[in-house]
Each structure stands twice: as structure tokens, then as C-alpha cells.
Design a protein around this motif. Structure first.
Motif, PDB file in Angstrom:
ATOM      1  N   ASP A  33      -8.009 -24.484 -13.966  1.00 36.08           N
ATOM      2  CA  ASP A  33      -6.920 -24.764 -14.907  1.00 36.08           C
ATOM      3  C   ASP A  33      -6.394 -26.186 -14.724  1.00 36.08           C
ATOM      4  O   ASP A  33      -6.189 -26.912 -15.706  1.00 36.08           O
ATOM      5  CB  ASP A  33      -5.769 -23.771 -14.725  1.00 36.08           C
ATOM      6  CG  ASP A  33      -6.092 -22.373 -15.216  1.00 36.08           C
ATOM      7  OD1 ASP A  33      -7.124 -22.187 -15.896  1.00 36.08           O
ATOM      8  OD2 ASP A  33      -5.302 -21.448 -14.906  1.00 36.08           O
ATOM      9  N   LEU A  34      -6.150 -26.586 -13.478  1.00 34.75           N
ATOM     10  CA  LEU A  34      -5.634 -27.932 -13.225  1.00 34.75           C
ATOM     11  C   LEU A  34      -6.613 -29.001 -13.692  1.00 34.75           C
ATOM     12  O   LEU A  34      -6.207 -30.015 -14.274  1.00 34.75           O
ATOM     13  CB  LEU A  34      -5.321 -28.114 -11.734  1.00 34.75           C
ATOM     14  CG  LEU A  34      -4.091 -27.375 -11.219  1.00 34.75           C
ATOM     15  CD1 LEU A  34      -3.991 -27.518  -9.702  1.00 34.75           C
ATOM     16  CD2 LEU A  34      -2.821 -27.873 -11.885  1.00 34.75           C
ATOM     17  N   PHE A  35      -7.884 -28.785 -13.448  1.00 33.37           N
ATOM     18  CA  PHE A  35      -8.901 -29.748 -13.884  1.00 33.37           C
ATOM     19  C   PHE A  35      -8.859 -29.896 -15.407  1.00 33.37           C
ATOM     20  O   PHE A  35      -8.814 -31.017 -15.923  1.00 33.37           O
ATOM     21  CB  PHE A  35     -10.286 -29.287 -13.423  1.00 33.37           C
ATOM     22  CG  PHE A  35     -11.382 -30.245 -13.765  1.00 33.37           C
ATOM     23  CD1 PHE A  35     -11.647 -31.333 -12.957  1.00 33.37           C
ATOM     24  CD2 PHE A  35     -12.152 -30.068 -14.907  1.00 33.37           C
ATOM     25  CE1 PHE A  35     -12.666 -32.229 -13.270  1.00 33.37           C
ATOM     26  CE2 PHE A  35     -13.165 -30.947 -15.237  1.00 33.37           C
ATOM     27  CZ  PHE A  35     -13.429 -32.034 -14.407  1.00 33.37           C
ATOM     28  N   TYR A  59      -8.665 -36.312  -7.599  1.00 28.71           N
ATOM     29  CA  TYR A  59      -7.243 -35.999  -7.504  1.00 28.71           C
ATOM     30  C   TYR A  59      -7.040 -34.583  -6.964  1.00 28.71           C
ATOM     31  O   TYR A  59      -6.227 -34.355  -6.064  1.00 28.71           O
ATOM     32  CB  TYR A  59      -6.589 -36.158  -8.871  1.00 28.71           C
ATOM     33  CG  TYR A  59      -5.120 -35.845  -8.897  1.00 28.71           C
ATOM     34  CD1 TYR A  59      -4.198 -36.601  -8.183  1.00 28.71           C
ATOM     35  CD2 TYR A  59      -4.633 -34.780  -9.661  1.00 28.71           C
ATOM     36  CE1 TYR A  59      -2.843 -36.315  -8.213  1.00 28.71           C
ATOM     37  CE2 TYR A  59      -3.282 -34.490  -9.700  1.00 28.71           C
ATOM     38  CZ  TYR A  59      -2.388 -35.257  -8.975  1.00 28.71           C
ATOM     39  OH  TYR A  59      -1.050 -34.964  -9.012  1.00 28.71           O
ATOM     40  N   LEU A  60      -7.788 -33.632  -7.502  1.00 32.55           N
ATOM     41  CA  LEU A  60      -7.666 -32.246  -7.045  1.00 32.55           C
ATOM     42  C   LEU A  60      -8.102 -32.098  -5.593  1.00 32.55           C
ATOM     43  O   LEU A  60      -7.495 -31.338  -4.829  1.00 32.55           O
ATOM     44  CB  LEU A  60      -8.489 -31.313  -7.930  1.00 32.55           C
ATOM     45  CG  LEU A  60      -8.035 -31.180  -9.383  1.00 32.55           C
ATOM     46  CD1 LEU A  60      -8.976 -30.261 -10.143  1.00 32.55           C
ATOM     47  CD2 LEU A  60      -6.611 -30.702  -9.481  1.00 32.55           C
ATOM     48  N   PHE A  67       0.630 -27.643  -2.775  1.00 35.16           N
ATOM     49  CA  PHE A  67       0.908 -28.522  -3.907  1.00 35.16           C
ATOM     50  C   PHE A  67       0.158 -28.041  -5.146  1.00 35.16           C
ATOM     51  O   PHE A  67       0.717 -28.018  -6.248  1.00 35.16           O
ATOM     52  CB  PHE A  67       0.544 -29.966  -3.587  1.00 35.16           C
ATOM     53  CG  PHE A  67       0.794 -30.898  -4.732  1.00 35.16           C
ATOM     54  CD1 PHE A  67       2.084 -31.276  -5.064  1.00 35.16           C
ATOM     55  CD2 PHE A  67      -0.255 -31.375  -5.492  1.00 35.16           C
ATOM     56  CE1 PHE A  67       2.316 -32.126  -6.129  1.00 35.16           C
ATOM     57  CE2 PHE A  67      -0.028 -32.223  -6.570  1.00 35.16           C
ATOM     58  CZ  PHE A  67       1.265 -32.595  -6.884  1.00 35.16           C
ATOM     59  N   ALA A  68      -1.094 -27.668  -4.992  1.00 38.81           N
ATOM     60  CA  ALA A  68      -1.892 -27.201  -6.132  1.00 38.81           C
ATOM     61  C   ALA A  68      -1.267 -25.951  -6.748  1.00 38.81           C
ATOM     62  O   ALA A  68      -1.189 -25.835  -7.974  1.00 38.81           O
ATOM     63  CB  ALA A  68      -3.331 -26.922  -5.702  1.00 38.81           C
ATOM     64  N   ILE A  69      -0.816 -25.043  -5.921  1.00 36.04           N
ATOM     65  CA  ILE A  69      -0.190 -23.819  -6.413  1.00 36.04           C
ATOM     66  C   ILE A  69       1.091 -24.149  -7.176  1.00 36.04           C
ATOM     67  O   ILE A  69       1.322 -23.636  -8.280  1.00 36.04           O
ATOM     68  CB  ILE A  69       0.091 -22.836  -5.259  1.00 36.04           C
ATOM     69  CG1 ILE A  69      -1.235 -22.307  -4.687  1.00 36.04           C
ATOM     70  CG2 ILE A  69       0.985 -21.687  -5.706  1.00 36.04           C
ATOM     71  CD1 ILE A  69      -1.097 -21.613  -3.348  1.00 36.04           C
ATOM     72  N   ARG A  70       1.935 -25.019  -6.602  1.00 40.73           N
ATOM     73  CA  ARG A  70       3.186 -25.410  -7.272  1.00 40.73           C
ATOM     74  C   ARG A  70       2.918 -26.172  -8.565  1.00 40.73           C
ATOM     75  O   ARG A  70       3.581 -25.954  -9.579  1.00 40.73           O
ATOM     76  CB  ARG A  70       4.038 -26.255  -6.334  1.00 40.73           C
ATOM     77  CG  ARG A  70       4.778 -25.473  -5.279  1.00 40.73           C
ATOM     78  CD  ARG A  70       5.872 -26.276  -4.607  1.00 40.73           C
ATOM     79  NE  ARG A  70       5.491 -27.633  -4.256  1.00 40.73           N
ATOM     80  CZ  ARG A  70       5.051 -28.025  -3.054  1.00 40.73           C
ATOM     81  NH1 ARG A  70       4.955 -27.141  -2.082  1.00 40.73           N
ATOM     82  NH2 ARG A  70       4.737 -29.273  -2.831  1.00 40.73           N
ATOM     83  N   LEU A  75       2.851 -26.489 -14.480  1.00 42.49           N
ATOM     84  CA  LEU A  75       2.160 -26.860 -15.709  1.00 42.49           C
ATOM     85  C   LEU A  75       1.834 -25.673 -16.621  1.00 42.49           C
ATOM     86  O   LEU A  75       1.746 -25.839 -17.834  1.00 42.49           O
ATOM     87  CB  LEU A  75       0.874 -27.623 -15.376  1.00 42.49           C
ATOM     88  CG  LEU A  75       1.072 -29.006 -14.742  1.00 42.49           C
ATOM     89  CD1 LEU A  75      -0.253 -29.563 -14.245  1.00 42.49           C
ATOM     90  CD2 LEU A  75       1.732 -29.956 -15.720  1.00 42.49           C
ATOM     91  N   THR A  76       1.622 -24.512 -16.035  1.00 45.01           N
ATOM     92  CA  THR A  76       1.203 -23.359 -16.835  1.00 45.01           C
ATOM     93  C   THR A  76       2.278 -22.285 -16.977  1.00 45.01           C
ATOM     94  O   THR A  76       2.169 -21.433 -17.863  1.00 45.01           O
ATOM     95  CB  THR A  76      -0.041 -22.675 -16.223  1.00 45.01           C
ATOM     96  OG1 THR A  76       0.302 -22.080 -14.976  1.00 45.01           O
ATOM     97  CG2 THR A  76      -1.188 -23.655 -16.064  1.00 45.01           C
TER      98      THR A  76
END
Length: 82
Positions: A33-35, A59-60, A67-70, A75-76
Motif C-alpha cells: 500500500d505504501l509503495f 524510502y520504504l 514508522f511504516a505502520i503509523r 495515509l489510509t
């Protein structure tokens, strides 16, 4: 032989444990999702000669798990890890 037995045990009881596999699937969903979000937004600048995809992946890769979870939640609006 002992090493082979240990590896089999770890795969069966740890690496492939249903709870571990389930959490890995959630983590993969978060990264996917972040990508996609960062790629669509074009919010990350790529260096000369570098693709946007590579800039997103780099970046990921630098994100901590927390941080990725937050960031994913921000964002979603989804909270995948309780």
C-alpha cells in the motif's frame, strides 16, 4: 544432522507458525500500500538516472516497522496491527 533437525524445527514451529505467517501478510500489505501510494502521489524525488519505483523502494527500505505502520495508518485510515 543436529543442524538439519534444528532448521526443520525452526521452520515448523517459528518461521511458518500461523501467527507469524499472518503478521507477515499484514506487513506485506502495508508495504504494498505504501509503495503504491507514494508512487501515485509522486511525493518522493528520484535522483538523476533513478526511477520513481527505485526511489519509493529505497524510502520504504529505510523505514522502521513502527514508522511504516503509523505512516500506513495516517495515509489510509486503516489500522492493521492492533
Amino acid at each position: 544432522q543436529a543442524l538439519t533437525g534444528l532448521k526443520r524445527y525452526l521452520f515448523a514451529k517459528l518461521y511458518r507458525h500461523p501467527q507469524v505467517v499472518a503478521r507477515m501478510a499484514i506487513a506485506q500489505e502495508i508495504l504494498t500500500d505504501l509503495f503504491e501510494i507514494h508512487l501515485q502521489q509522486g511525493s518522493l524525488l528520484a535522483s538523476e538516472g533513478e526511477s520513481r519505483e527505485r526511489a519509493c523502494a529505497d524510502y520504504l527500505a529505510g523505514m522502521t516497522d513502527r514508522f511504516a505502520i503509523r505512516e500506513h495508518e495516517r495515509l489510509t485510515g486503516q489500522r492493521l496491527f492492533a
